[in-house]
Design an enzyme around this catalytic site. Structure first.
Site, PDB file in Angstrom:
ATOM      1  N   ASP A 146       0.837  -1.192   0.000  1.00 20.00           N
ATOM      2  CA  ASP A 146       0.000   0.000   0.000  1.00 20.00           C
ATOM      3  C   ASP A 146       0.879   1.251   0.000  1.00 20.00           C
ATOM      4  O   ASP A 146       1.966   1.233  -0.583  1.00 20.00           O
ATOM      5  CB  ASP A 146      -0.935  -0.031   1.217  1.00 20.00           C
ATOM      6  CG  ASP A 146      -2.283   0.619   0.933  1.00 20.00           C
ATOM      7  OD1 ASP A 146      -2.320   1.863   0.867  1.00 20.00           O
ATOM      8  OD2 ASP A 146      -3.287  -0.100   0.767  1.00 20.00           O
ATOM      9  N   HIS A 212      -3.734   6.126   3.557  1.00 22.25           N
ATOM     10  CA  HIS A 212      -4.444   4.928   3.096  1.00 22.25           C
ATOM     11  C   HIS A 212      -3.841   3.651   3.666  1.00 22.25           C
ATOM     12  O   HIS A 212      -4.545   2.781   4.197  1.00 22.25           O
ATOM     13  CB  HIS A 212      -4.401   4.916   1.564  1.00 22.25           C
ATOM     14  CG  HIS A 212      -5.277   3.913   0.901  1.00 22.25           C
ATOM     15  ND1 HIS A 212      -4.889   2.606   0.676  1.00 22.25           N
ATOM     16  CD2 HIS A 212      -6.527   4.015   0.380  1.00 22.25           C
ATOM     17  CE1 HIS A 212      -5.848   1.965   0.051  1.00 22.25           C
ATOM     18  NE2 HIS A 212      -6.866   2.795  -0.153  1.00 22.25           N
ATOM     19  N   SER A 563     -11.128  -0.683  -0.713  1.00 20.44           N
ATOM     20  CA  SER A 563      -9.854  -0.636   0.017  1.00 20.44           C
ATOM     21  C   SER A 563     -10.048  -0.950   1.492  1.00 20.44           C
ATOM     22  O   SER A 563      -9.151  -1.491   2.139  1.00 20.44           O
ATOM     23  CB  SER A 563      -9.226   0.762  -0.100  1.00 20.44           C
ATOM     24  OG  SER A 563      -8.578   0.942  -1.321  1.00 20.44           O
TER      25      SER A 563
END
Length: 787
Positions: A146, A212, A563
């Site tokens: 990620d 994220h 996600s």
């Protein structure tokens, strides 16, 4: 997709340069090509002869052209090449495929409590160990590919954790952040990948500068943090699905270069050698771009990871609700859709006094209150409705288009008519985001915005201190009727509050990518759904852009996307691996899929966000059960031979398959009947049949393995079939006498309807009174649309 900006206003505005189509185009023109050469010669990192020779010739031919070299789990490299040079290399011995380096997209708490409540209420099953128990000790290692991690987050403390597993072979590469970035017994490894393999520029490190990756990692395996919230909203204990698991971070995405395929493959290669158990990827390609499997970096990396016993979990994508939009569809990938939980973020609108409205909602404590809005805002407006309310169309500039004005598009509204007012805006022309509308109205002196959007109504986005809320067209009709009935309509927008025990939940999120798979209709994708809407999890600690005016940067954030659903499954997978250490990746996938639920908290079938009945194209096998999946009773093992046969059925020749696979029997040969319809027969936990001719029928075989112990037990079958489809299972009973025993059955589909008018769905459930093992099926006709 319009919803992406709505879902991640900060994330996608900041990173828009590499999450959209423009970035993908840029990635294909950056001069970097991936040269994939199949299986590595050994697990010791030594290069295969043809790889070494080609690499040596490359270095002599083009100095400094090599970007990455892959040698642990598979063989190949990434290099800067012209198209002509790439074409020439594709003819070299040992080269399976060569393709431009693609730029992939990120597919971007109460959720775990909700899953447990759902399981307790809806599943009558054997008592199971508790998922995410705070005292659960586990040496399972989850690799996160990620944007990196914020190691100082309290979610990643290593209090009371034992020593790092001795089998861990990875490293903690802090890069140029070695003063402050450090690993511990929770985050046991960290790597980062930037465009230059041998140059570490200023600021390059595994540290998350987006948020994220931190959010994803803490959802999967974060430690319990009491008193977590997003500025008081969603308050409670934040915890990951497998808090006892270790985390290995692989930063493959950066603001400079995006999530390049060459970086993703490098991370797969390292993770295989490092010794992870689970890989979690909340990223992938865009819908509509279907690459050959040998040109797909995630499919390639995942294939070799699964060969090495690693379960690979990927997000399904955010291009829903369009049919055929699912990505990460290779059968060896665990593909995750997104659904809601029973928490809502409510930002209410109070209208001025109106006799009819007061009577209509007399049961409310405040007779002027409408529970309509959905957003996160920290409005400082008065609670009384004292602000003039106007429909944007009525504030149109003289020279503006009416459609642009009602959508509050840039330069379409007259400032004198907007100043001091709350403005009701449509959002149906795709000319700007909700944030754009907010900024435009605010710049003209408007004091608040109400946006009409049926889709984004279901997903709360943060708008800071500015009063903004999103409503559906149904509620908009009521507000417009009020505006049109009053000479001086007034309103106010209240700050957001959290509402729990919201019903119905789960529902499939509108943005969640849908099946059928564009690769082949003979594998049902997505595989499973998990919470992916309004998820609270850890965030990077320096995000001043996310902080409302006058507030410190948040330690936790609320965002939505597949996600967010992907790490929920990664956490469950890690817990299953801890509970059942001998399970293979496919057996773990089967345990999750065959114990999934299809019922919401109203004890009714799961729906989509629009209220329509959801199908396996929306949710796969259903929503994950966090307890039943730990003890599934029976599992479907999809073996390496199944995957090799899949490659045969899909059209790859034997020589290429032998180059790709690490573990391949010497006498392996493609079956004589190697058409795409044979894909339905690989031993997958769900069943998908395409090009169905009802008169000829179709027979499918499956094999189940007993994992419930050595006691003798008999499973009987129950079939839930749609009207017009005949489904016969032979035999109707399976008698097991020992653990590990395998038994097979056949399913025959026939129908008097030829062709079927539409794709139809059902299920086959084996039960022994203690365990229920359900396989969803889909049958589609020759006339079904291809994607």
């Amino acid at each position: 997709m319009k919803g992406l900006v709505v879902l991640f206003p900060v994330l996608f505005l900041f990173l828009g340069s590499f999450f959209g189509d423009a970035a993908a185009a840029q990635g294909s023109k950056n001069g970097v090509y991936i040269v994939y050469m199949g299986a590595a010669a050994s697990g010791k990192g030594s290069l295969r002869d043809d790889h070494a020779q080609l690499l040596a010739s490359m270095l002599k031919w083009k100095k400094n052209s090599i970007i990455r070299s892959y040698k642990h789990g598979f063989s190949g490299f990434a290099a800067r090449l012209s198209a002509e040079e790439a074409h020439a290399l594709s003819k070299k011995p040992g080269v399976v495929s060569i393709f431009p380096d693609p730029v992939l997209q990120l597919h971007t708490t109460r959720s775990w409590d909700f899953l447990k409540i759902q399981t307790d209420v809806l599943i009558d099953s054997v008592p199971s160990p508790s998922l995410n128990s705070q005292d659960q000790e586990s040496d399972t290692i989850i690799g996160i590919l990620d944007t990196g991690v914020w190691p100082e987050s309290e979610s990643f403390n290593d209090k009371d954790m034992g020593p790092i597993p001795t089998r861990w072979k990875g490293t903690c590469n802090a890069g140029n952040d070695n003063v402050s970035f450090s690993c511990n017994r929770k985050i046991i490894g960290a790597r980062f990948y930037d465009i230059e393999d041998d140059v570490v520029a200023k600021g390059q490190s595994p540290r998350d500068m987006v948020g994220h990756g931190t959010h994803v990692a803490s959802t999967a395996a974060g430690q319990a943090v009491q008193g977590a919230s997003y500025y008081g909203l969603a308050a409670g204990t934040a915890i990951g699905g497998s808090p006892g698991s270790r985390i290995a971070v692989y930063r493959v995405c950066s603001p400079q270069y995006g999530c390049t395929g060459s970086n993703v493959l490098a991370a797969f290669d390292d993770a295989i050698a490092d010794g992870v158990d689970v890989l979690s990827l909340s990223l992938g390609g865009s819908a509509g771009i279907v690459r050959p499997l040998t040109d797909d970096p995630i499919a390639l990396g995942a294939f070799h990871a699964v060969e090495h016993g690693i379960t690979v979990v990927c997000s399904a994508g955010n291009d829903g609700p369009s049919s055929g939009s699912v990505v990460n569809f290779a059968p060896w990938i665990f593909t995750v859709a997104a659904s809601t939980i029973d928490r809502d973020f409510e930002s209410d609108i109070v209208l001025g006094g109106n006799k009819v409205i007061k009577v209509f909602i007399i049961s409310f404590v405040n007779p002027n209150k409408y529970n309509w809005g959905e957003s996160i805002n920290f409005s400082n407006l008065q609670k009384s409705p004292v602000y003039p309310l106007i429909y944007a169309k009525s504030a149109k500039k003289d020279d503006a288009n009416e459609n642009a004005a009602r959508n509050c598009d840039l330069d379409s509204l007259a400032g004198a008519l907007v100043k001091g007012k709350i403005v009701l805006c449509d959002n149906d022309d795709d000319m700007g985001s909700v944030v754009d509308k907010k900024d435009g109205v605010k710049s003209l002196g408007g004091v608040g915005v109400i946006v009409i959007d049926d889709q984004s109504r279901a997903v709360a986005s943060s708008y800071g201190t500015f009063p903004l809320t999103v409503i559906s067209s149904k509620e908009a009709a009521e507000i417009l009727a009020y505006i049109n009935s009053k000479r001086n309509p007034v309103a106010t927008i209240l700050p957001t509050v959290s509402v729990t025990k919201y019903k119905p939940a789960p529902a499939i999120a509108y943005f969640s990518a849908r099946g059928p798979s564009p690769l082949t209709r003979n594998i049902l994708k997505p595989d499973i759904t998990a919470p992916g809407v309004n998820i609270l999890a850890a965030w990077m600690g320096n995000d001043t852009g996310e902080a409302p005016e006058g507030k410190e940067p948040p330690l936790f954030n609320v965002i939505s996307g597949t996600s967010m659903s992907c790490p929920h499954i990664s956490g469950v997978v890690a817990a299953i691996k801890h509970q059942n250490p001998t399970f293979s990746p496919s057996e773990i996938k089967s345990a999750v899929m065959t114990t999934a639920t299809q019922t919401n908290n109203l004890r009714a079938p799961i729906t989509t966000n629009s209220g329509a009945a959801a199908t396996p194209y929306d949710f796969g096998a259903g929503e994950v059960s966090t307890t039943a999946s730990l003890q599934p009773g029976l599992v479907y093992e999809t073996t390496t031979l199944d995957y090799l046969n899949f490659l045969c059925y899909y059209g790859y020749d034997l020589s290429k398959i032998k180059m790709i696979a690490t573990t391949i029997p010497k006498d392996f040969a493609c079956p004589k009947d190697s058409g795409v319809d044979s894909i339905s027969n690989i031993n997958y936990p769900s069943i998908a049949v395409s090009s169905f001719d009802g008169k000829e029928g179709r027979t499918i075989s499956r094999t189940v393995t007993n994992v419930a112990g050595n006691n003798e037990t008999i499973y009987t079958v129950a079939v839930d079939a749609p009207q017009g489809l005949n489904v016969k299972v032979i035999p109707e009973e399976l008698q097991f006498t020992k653990s590990g025993q395998k038994l097979s059955y056949q399913v025959t589909f026939t129908s008097a309807l030829s062709p079927l008018k539409e794709d139809v769905f059902g299920s086959i459930t084996w039960s022994n009174g203690k365990y229920k093992v359900r396989s969803r099926f889909v049958v589609s006709s020759k006339s079904s649309k291809s994607y």
